[in-house]
Motif scaffolding. Structure first.
Motif, PDB file in Angstrom:
ATOM      1  N   ALA A 278      13.741  -3.695   5.281  1.00  0.00           N
ATOM      2  CA  ALA A 278      12.840  -4.799   4.229  1.00  0.00           C
ATOM      3  C   ALA A 278      11.830  -5.595   4.965  1.00  0.00           C
ATOM      4  N   MET A 279      12.261  -6.015   6.096  1.00  0.00           N
ATOM      5  CA  MET A 279      11.517  -7.013   6.958  1.00  0.00           C
ATOM      6  C   MET A 279      10.353  -6.067   7.788  1.00  0.00           C
ATOM      7  N   SER A 280      10.676  -4.880   8.256  1.00  0.00           N
ATOM      8  CA  SER A 280       9.952  -4.184   9.149  1.00  0.00           C
ATOM      9  C   SER A 280       8.719  -3.329   7.818  1.00  0.00           C
ATOM     10  N   PHE A 281       9.384  -2.756   6.812  1.00  0.00           N
ATOM     11  CA  PHE A 281       8.413  -1.776   5.945  1.00  0.00           C
ATOM     12  C   PHE A 281       8.350  -2.394   4.690  1.00  0.00           C
ATOM     13  N   GLY A 282       8.672  -3.703   4.374  1.00  0.00           N
ATOM     14  CA  GLY A 282       8.514  -4.031   3.241  1.00  0.00           C
ATOM     15  C   GLY A 282       9.284  -3.740   1.911  1.00  0.00           C
ATOM     16  N   SER A 283      10.261  -2.785   2.289  1.00  0.00           N
ATOM     17  CA  SER A 283      11.279  -2.433   1.119  1.00  0.00           C
ATOM     18  C   SER A 283      12.587  -1.855   1.764  1.00  0.00           C
ATOM     19  N   PRO A 284      13.683  -2.561   1.353  1.00  0.00           N
ATOM     20  CA  PRO A 284      14.920  -2.005   1.773  1.00  0.00           C
ATOM     21  C   PRO A 284      15.169  -0.322   1.598  1.00  0.00           C
TER      22      PRO A 284
END
Length: 457
Positions: free
Chosen positions: A156-162
């Motif tokens: 989520a933090m790296s790509f915007g979605s878990p």
């Protein structure tokens, strides 16, 4: 262990340990299940069945390959077998949170556990005491989520979605002329159609791949234990916990077949569930034989059938091992990847000529990165995509290594055949092109690119 080709052997420790653990675990679980649910079977058939399960697994050529391949299937399979054993012995229903944690640890090795976890949670809840089945389901999924939460948070933090996962592109592999190469070797994420618009194509892919890889589950001798398990599920009586486990194994196998067919459709994706499926099927076969009345089958004939099953299963394993070794030799002779000597030579050249933190683009990808201990960017799909890749990540060196132009990627064949074309490629401002034949006869082309051309405003 200072050299990469020596350190890489350490990667085999875990798969090999899992391979040996699986052989022992299958035998131990079989003996325990038969002792608990078939006490009248006798020590002889219990020993034959449990020993046969362990040896049959050892003689599985796919298991042997995965034990020495450094892949994640062996530990993932071990976790699944432990989970199936936990269902069969009742441990999953009594310790649902711990069972969920086990599923979470197993899910760290393969993403397929995301689809299996709800199924195993339902099986654990169904095995619990009537009237208290809701909380085991919740606790199993809570334990699973607890282990995976850090990974989902990272995505989520790296790509915007878990839920972001590059493997999701596998759904479109083989759909609309796409393949894994054209999907993943672009400078940006590929443009994909909507699921609703492509539903007929996805259904066609599913049916095509199921028909292609599905028969591997029932090839030869494998059809006997699989058929026995289905018959036992349909007509067997008693032992509700075992029935729930058998249904869960059959359902998870069907689910793994669907997931594999919608993805890359590789046979090794079916292996983790094929192992418990065949083991449960062999136990079901012994159980069906045990249900034959004594008046219809004498004790001596029953022992003879048990021995015949064991001999047939092991003979099949020996024959498959022999066939697998022959196929492995044939495939190894036609592989396009360089050997250790060539990889070390290429890595030495990169270390000498490229600064430590500067990436290199190469079709050898992560394999060369391991030997060079340097960042290696996968080769762009075509030469025309190189500049777009440089817009996202700066690099100056491109190393292309293929057996010949005919077996190179589309678009790179001309440069492999005529390296001087790299000097004339528009927009590259090529500084230098070197080419040579490796000691294995592979064609290597080293291209040093100049500054990127900037367009006027």
């Amino acid at each position: 262990l200072e050299r990469p080709d020596r350190r890489e052997w350490l990667m085999l420790a875990l798969p090999l340990a899992c391979f040996l653990a699986l052989a022992w675990l299958l035998s131990w679980l079989a003996y325990r299940v038969l002792r608990e649910f078939a006490p009248g079977l006798g020590a002889w058939p219990r020993g034959v069945a449990s020993t046969t399960l362990g040896l049959a697994f050892v003689l599985d050529p796919e298991a042997q390959h995965l034990a020495i391949g450094g892949l994640t299937e062996a530990p993932f399979t071990l976790g699944l077998v432990i989970a199936c054993g936990a269902l069969a012995t009742g441990w999953a229903a009594h310790r649902p949170l711990a069972f969920g944690l086990l599923l979470g640890v197993t899910g760290l090795f393969r993403g397929n556990m995301l689809w299996f976890a709800p199924l195993f949670a339902i099986a654990a809840a169904a095995s619990a005491t009537p009237g208290r089945r809701r909380w085991p389901f919740v606790r199993v999924l809570s334990g699973y989520g607890l282990l995976l939460a850090p990974w989902w948070l990272h995505k989520a933090m790296s790509f915007g979605s878990p839920a972001w996962d590059l493997s999701a592109l596998g759904l479109w592999d083989g759909v609309g002329g796409r393949n894994w190469l054209t999907l993943t070797h672009l400078p940006q994420m590929p443009e994909l159609p909507s699921l609703s618009a492509s539903l007929p194509l996805l259904i066609e892919k599913l049916s095509r791949n199921v028909a292609s890889v599905g028969p591997s589950l029932v090839t030869g001798w494998r059809a006997v234990p699989v058929g026995a398990l289905l018959v036992w599920i349909a007509f067997g009586r008693g032992a509700p916990r075992l029935r729930i486990t058998a249904i869960a194994i059959a359902a998870a196998t069907a689910l793994s077949l669907v997931v594999a067919a919608l993805g890359a459709s590789w046979l090794r994706y079916l292996f983790p569930m094929r192992v418990p499926l065949e083991a449960a099927g062999l136990l079901a076969l012994f159980a069906l034989i045990a249900r034959i009345p004594d008046a219809m089958l004498r004790a001596s004939a029953r022992r003879l059938i048990h021995a015949a099953i064991a001999v047939t299963a092991l003979a099949w394993g020996v024959q498959q091992t022999r066939r697998g070794n022959l196929e492995a030799r044939e495939v190894a002779a036609t592989r396009a990847l360089p050997g250790v000597a060539t990889l070390n030579q290429l890595a030495d050249r990169i270390v000498r000529e490229v600064p430590a933190e500067e990436p290199v683009m190469s079709n050898l990808g992560s394999t060369l990165a391991w030997y060079a201990d340097r960042p290696i960017v996968h080769l762009a799909l075509t030469p025309n995509d190189v500049n777009a890749c440089r817009d996202r990540l700066e690099f100056r060196h491109v190393l292309v290594v293929f057996p010949d132009s005919a077996r190179s990627w589309p678009g790179w064949g001309e440069i492999v055949a005529r390296p001087q074309l790299a000097a004339e490629h528009p927009g590259w401002s090529t500084r230098e092109v070197r080419h040579w034949l490796t000691s294995e006869g592979l064609r290597a082309v080293w291209i040093e690119l100049g500054p990127r051309a900037t367009s006027l405003p």
